[in-house]
Design an enzyme around this catalytic site. Structure first.
Site, PDB file in Angstrom:
ATOM      1  CB  SER A   1     -60.739  22.711 -52.593  1.00  0.00           C
ATOM      2  OG  SER A   1     -61.742  22.328 -51.753  1.00  0.00           O
TER       3      SER A   1
ATOM      4  CG  ASP B   1     -63.343  20.896 -54.277  1.00  0.00           C
ATOM      5  OD1 ASP B   1     -62.192  20.849 -54.863  1.00  0.00           O
ATOM      6  OD2 ASP B   1     -63.403  20.994 -53.251  1.00  0.00           O
TER       7      ASP B   1
END
Length: 381
Positions: A48, A209
């Site tokens: 992320s 993500d």
């Protein structure tokens, strides 16, 4: 790699704006290292927003102190408009498209996202020199760097990595390691928080993500050759003897807001897997010490782990800085309750503003220096 050769890995977890905390930890490490010291982390792994920090650090691995300095300046000058459309037209248009497409079925080929993160692409293009990764690898200042993204079609957590020589990929249950030159697409995919930011297409699949369904966040570093790891987390849970009492005091009889529910879901995605993986690794280390003669046979060679995580609740820090949000975003987040103290969990991931980021950087530096002795021992300074 010989059995006694130490290969240190750096794990930078996800968490949107919370990743500013990692920069403070890295700044403290740069202070502790001797002047002109080489990159202390041959293996760097990020997920992320941690993936952005990881690749930025790896691309500047030829001069670790300078890379940290640039990364610090990068986060200290943050504004929401550099990451997502925070102006009135941008926010309202994206929200109406999301409602029209996702709830009413109007339109086609519209990204499933509440926020428009198109400015982030331009920002990363300007700030990260991907060619520096190969230069650092060739100069033996870096063994490998990796970022993890989640494939929406396959359901796999895919770790894309760029490394020295022929580092074999891996295939585990819902976890894949894939060698490839890293690009902006990998960073955008790894940092695309579900529903908030649009998925990114890599090859034939859309990715989001990397923290989603990443059951073993430390594992990629071990696959890439690390046998000792520094984990920089972004957990909002206080650590230490008073942690349990602090959590108990948060109990409330009030009905949770949508933002409060969303905050817990984000924490579950970004934090729980990492903390569980650390606990598992520590148990395996203990087991390998209890049965030292059998560890080679069982494949349980101990992995030295040092964890640095926030000593203060990040949600509370975010709540203090909520006024920094641009007016359009503040209105957009007010309805679900994200601008209330109880909903600050969501806010802590989206508050890409200088004041908030600078306080997280200062906290990261303070927490790292509080572990000066452990860090110096770990880094063999």
């Amino acid at each position: 790699m010989s059995a006694t050769q130490a290969v240190t890995g750096l794990i930078l977890s996800g968490g949107g704006a919370r990743a500013a905390y990692q920069v403070g930890v890295l700044a403290a490490i740069a202070e502790l290292l001797p002047e002109g010291a080489a990159n202390p982390f041959p293996v760097i792994v990020g997920t992320s927003a941690g993936a952005i920090n990881a690749v930025s650090l790896a691309s500047g691995a030829m001069n670790f102190a300078s890379a940290v300095e640039h990364l610090t300046a990068f986060w200290q000058a943050f504004e929401s408009r550099r990451v997502l459309r925070s102006d009135w037209p941008g926010v309202m248009r994206q929200a109406s498209r999301f409602v029209g497409h996702s709830l009413l079925g109007l339109g086609s080929h519209v990204p499933v996202a509440l926020l428009n993160s198109s400015p982030l692409r331009e920002l990363l293009s300007d700030k990260i020199n991907f060619s520096g990764i190969n230069q650092a690898i060739e100069a033996q200042q870096l063994r490998a760097v990796a970022v993890t993204a989640f494939g929406y079609s396959s359901g796999q957590a895919v770790t894309f990595y760029e490394g020295k020589g022929a580092i074999d990929g891996w295939l585990r249950h819902r976890r894949i390691g894939m060698p490839t030159p890293l690009t902006i697409e990998h960073l955008l995919a790894s940092s695309a928080i579900p529903l908030l930011f649009a998925p990114v297409k890599i090859g034939e699949e859309y990715f989001g993500d990397g923290a989603v369904r990443q059951s073993a966040p430390i594992s990629p570093a071990l696959h890439l050759g690390a046998n000792r790891v520094l984990v920089v987390g972004v957990s909002g849970n206080p650590r230490g003897p008073d942690a349990q009492d602090s959590q108990l005091r948060q109990f409330s009889a009030q009905q949770p807001t949508l933002a409060q529910i969303g905050g817990h879901m984000l924490n579950s995605t970004f934090i729980d897997s990492l903390e569980s993986d650390i606990e598992l690794l520590e148990r395996l280390n203990h087991f390998s010490r209890v049965l030292p003669r059998q560890t080679d046979y069982l494949g349980l060679s101990p992995v030295e782990v040092l964890v640095i995580a926030p000593s203060q609740p990040i949600d509370e820090i975010a709540a203090r800085h909520r006024h920094e949000l641009p007016a359009a975003l503040r209105l957009f987040l007010r309805g679900p309750g994200a601008t209330k103290t109880s909903g600050a969990g969501v806010l802590s991931y989206l508050l890409f503003e200088a004041g908030y980021c600078r306080e997280l950087i200062a906290l990261g530096r303070m927490d790292a220096l509080a572990k000066r002795k452990q860090l110096c021992t770990f880094l063999r300074i």
